[in-house]
Design a protein around this motif. Structure first.
Motif, PDB file in Angstrom:
ATOM      1  N   UNK A 176       0.814  -1.213   0.000  1.00 47.18           N
ATOM      2  CA  UNK A 176       0.000   0.000   0.000  1.00 47.18           C
ATOM      3  C   UNK A 176       0.847   1.263   0.000  1.00 47.18           C
ATOM      4  N   UNK A 177       2.012   1.234   0.619  1.00 42.20           N
ATOM      5  CA  UNK A 177       2.840   2.432   0.739  1.00 42.20           C
ATOM      6  C   UNK A 177       3.788   2.581  -0.445  1.00 42.20           C
ATOM      7  N   UNK A 178       4.529   1.511  -0.775  1.00 38.11           N
ATOM      8  CA  UNK A 178       5.588   1.611  -1.783  1.00 38.11           C
ATOM      9  C   UNK A 178       5.136   1.259  -3.195  1.00 38.11           C
ATOM     10  N   UNK A 179       4.052   0.475  -3.317  1.00 40.51           N
ATOM     11  CA  UNK A 179       3.627   0.005  -4.623  1.00 40.51           C
ATOM     12  C   UNK A 179       4.397  -1.195  -5.111  1.00 40.51           C
ATOM     13  N   UNK A 180       5.341  -1.721  -4.280  1.00 42.17           N
ATOM     14  CA  UNK A 180       6.115  -2.893  -4.681  1.00 42.17           C
ATOM     15  C   UNK A 180       5.194  -4.103  -4.804  1.00 42.17           C
ATOM     16  N   UNK A 181       5.362  -4.859  -5.879  1.00 41.61           N
ATOM     17  CA  UNK A 181       4.531  -6.036  -6.089  1.00 41.61           C
ATOM     18  C   UNK A 181       4.847  -7.089  -5.038  1.00 41.61           C
ATOM     19  N   UNK A 182       3.816  -7.663  -4.465  1.00 39.72           N
ATOM     20  CA  UNK A 182       4.000  -8.649  -3.410  1.00 39.72           C
ATOM     21  C   UNK A 182       4.464  -9.971  -3.990  1.00 39.72           C
ATOM     22  N   UNK A 183       4.093 -10.272  -5.216  1.00 38.81           N
ATOM     23  CA  UNK A 183       4.597 -11.455  -5.913  1.00 38.81           C
ATOM     24  C   UNK A 183       5.436 -10.978  -7.090  1.00 38.81           C
ATOM     25  N   UNK A 184       6.415 -11.774  -7.546  1.00 38.72           N
ATOM     26  CA  UNK A 184       7.273 -11.314  -8.637  1.00 38.72           C
ATOM     27  C   UNK A 184       6.461 -11.071  -9.893  1.00 38.72           C
ATOM     28  N   UNK A 185       6.750  -9.964 -10.575  1.00 35.26           N
ATOM     29  CA  UNK A 185       5.984  -9.659 -11.779  1.00 35.26           C
ATOM     30  C   UNK A 185       6.851  -9.631 -13.032  1.00 35.26           C
ATOM     31  N   UNK A 186       8.108 -10.112 -12.940  1.00 39.88           N
ATOM     32  CA  UNK A 186       8.920 -10.135 -14.136  1.00 39.88           C
ATOM     33  C   UNK A 186       8.597 -11.393 -14.948  1.00 39.88           C
ATOM     34  N   UNK A 187       8.771 -11.288 -16.237  1.00 39.35           N
ATOM     35  CA  UNK A 187       8.636 -12.475 -17.065  1.00 39.35           C
ATOM     36  C   UNK A 187       9.964 -13.216 -17.012  1.00 39.35           C
ATOM     37  N   UNK A 188       9.941 -14.455 -16.547  1.00 38.38           N
ATOM     38  CA  UNK A 188      11.177 -15.218 -16.444  1.00 38.38           C
ATOM     39  C   UNK A 188      11.746 -15.451 -17.836  1.00 38.38           C
ATOM     40  N   UNK A 189      13.045 -15.323 -17.939  1.00 37.27           N
ATOM     41  CA  UNK A 189      13.719 -15.485 -19.222  1.00 37.27           C
ATOM     42  C   UNK A 189      14.024 -16.959 -19.420  1.00 37.27           C
ATOM     43  N   UNK A 190      13.279 -17.618 -20.292  1.00 39.36           N
ATOM     44  CA  UNK A 190      13.471 -19.036 -20.532  1.00 39.36           C
ATOM     45  C   UNK A 190      13.674 -19.267 -22.024  1.00 39.36           C
ATOM     46  N   UNK A 191      14.407 -20.330 -22.347  1.00 39.26           N
ATOM     47  CA  UNK A 191      14.708 -20.659 -23.736  1.00 39.26           C
ATOM     48  C   UNK A 191      14.578 -22.165 -23.907  1.00 39.26           C
ATOM     49  N   UNK A 192      13.901 -22.580 -24.973  1.00 36.65           N
ATOM     50  CA  UNK A 192      13.776 -23.988 -25.330  1.00 36.65           C
ATOM     51  C   UNK A 192      14.510 -24.185 -26.650  1.00 36.65           C
TER      52      UNK A 192
END
Length: 430
Positions: A176-192
């Motif tokens: 509520x104060x900082x706006x930091x996401x409580x769960x990670x919101x980055x797209x993980x960098x994966x390669x197949x």
């Protein structure tokens, strides 16, 4: 003389928004505001302004920012019906009701069409803004529209008065104060990686599939599955040949363990075509956030081939899946393993208006020959925003320019770079 009704149907279930999937949680719109299903923003009734319609403005002004006035006199928006874009429809301005909006709210009622009951003594209730004292539900202020410090914000918002929207993926909340996401919101960098991408069906060579989760997003869990065969499902801890032939091998790849988590699958020469050819899906999970990618091994002597096998299209866009086949009544199509009966006989499949649900693997084959795997594969990638836009769910931001084949992420508004390039605009060679 007869009655008229306006029926306004939202395109998402109640409390949800973010077309086309409707997987985001609506903000809490005050004073009868309605959540717009595409942008997840509040459409406010006349007389109220703010991102959440939280501010009663005046009984003689209307418009999104309260800048248009009915006249200079108070209550001059009385006797006027105000119609907003769908799904809001029409209502009286705040403080008035009746078929012609000709009456001021009776005692104990307030808001547009007087739909709300004051939860306070009548002397503290105003017909326009509601209670002026005795607030409940964690609210305060003269009109009970201010949040107490200890009151949590609606999901997706932060700030002392919950006035800012969280910049997180999905509907995950933020501090509520900082706006930091409580769960990670980055797209993980994966390669197949498939090696080689073409499989010689006559000599039965071994093929290698390696799934990487890169250093900045080391994963809690990784799995690989052959899309159309649920028995082919392996994870990073497997150290046997799994469901493949005995001359196959599955193991964590340790060549660059410091920089990656990875699984390497070597499919042996005695494996069947079903095990060596087709779409594989790699899934990585980090703290509950899942990222998936798909690749496939192609036969080198396919009876039907894709002219362009990876088709990228923006939300609402047009896409064409073309094969080198002639029109033939025996042609068949599958989408993510399901038959597409409407496309029987077509060498070209057209998607006239693409939605997220149409992302996935498409296959074109001759009836009766599917198990031979000698047919065309397509991967369709549908961006979650119209062309040039990003920032789901509203898609209100402009995409950056991504060079060298980079693609703008609809979620993060950042460039997703192809192999060999990096930088904020994919403008630097690795």
């Amino acid at each position: 003389m007869h009655a008229f009704f306006q029926l306004s149907v939202r395109e998402c279930p109640a409390g949800m928004c973010g077309l086309p999937n409707c997987r985001y949680t609506c903000p809490i719109c005050k004073y009868g505001g309605v959540c717009e299903p595409a942008s997840c923003t509040c459409i406010c009734p006349s007389g109220y302004i703010g991102d959440l319609c939280e501010t009663p403005h005046a009984t003689n002004y209307f418009g999104k920012y309260g800048t248009i006035k009915c006249s200079d006199s108070a209550d001059s928006c009385k006797d006027k019906i105000m119609c907003r874009p769908p799904p809001f429809g029409c209502s009286c301005a705040g403080g008035f009701y009746g078929l012609l909006c000709e009456s001021i709210c009776p005692t104990g009622k307030y808001g547009p069409d007087c739909r709300f009951d004051c939860d306070c003594p009548d002397a503290q209730c105003t017909y326009f803004s509601g209670c002026s004292g005795g607030c409940t539900n964690g609210m305060t202020g003269d009109t009970c529209d201010e949040y107490l410090a200890e009151t949590p914000c609606p999901i997706g918002f932060y700030g002392t008065q919950c006035e800012f929207q969280c910049e997180c993926l999905s509907s995950l909340t933020c501090d509520k104060v900082t706006g930091d996401c409580i769960a990670p919101d980055e797209i993980m960098d994966i390669v197949l990686v498939v090696d080689p991408p073409w499989t010689d069906m006559s000599s039965n060579p071994s093929v290698t599939l390696t799934f990487y989760s890169l250093k900045d997003s080391r994963t809690d869990e990784m799995t690989i599955a052959l899309t159309d065969d649920p028995s082919v499902f392996v994870d990073v801890d497997v150290s046997s040949n799994g469901p493949f032939s005995s001359d196959s091998d599955i193991a964590p790849d340790s060549d660059d363990a410091a920089n990656t988590n990875s699984i390497q699958v070597v499919v042996g020469t005695s494996s069947t075509a079903e095990q060596r050819v087709g779409p594989f899906t790699g899934t990585a999970t980090l703290d509950g956030f899942v990222t998936t990618t798909t690749a496939w091994f192609r036969p080198n002597n396919a009876a039907i081939n894709a002219l362009v096998d990876v088709v990228r299209v923006s939300h609402g866009g047009f896409a064409k899946l073309s094969t080198d086949a002639e029109e033939n009544a025996n042609l068949r199509w599958k989408f993510n393993g399901e038959d597409l009966d409407f496309a029987n006989g077509l060498p070209i499949l057209t998607i006239t208006k693409a939605y997220i649900e149409e992302s996935g693997v498409y296959e074109c084959f001759l009836n009766g020959d599917y198990d031979q795997k000698a047919h065309a594969y397509f991967r369709v990638v549908v961006r979650g925003c119209p062309g040039g836009l990003c920032g789901r769910p509203g898609c209100l931001e402009r995409c950056p320019v991504c060079y060298n084949g980079g693609v703008c992420s609809a979620d993060t508004c950042s460039c997703v770079c192809p192999g060999g390039f990096h930088g904020s605009q994919c403008d630097q060679a690795a």
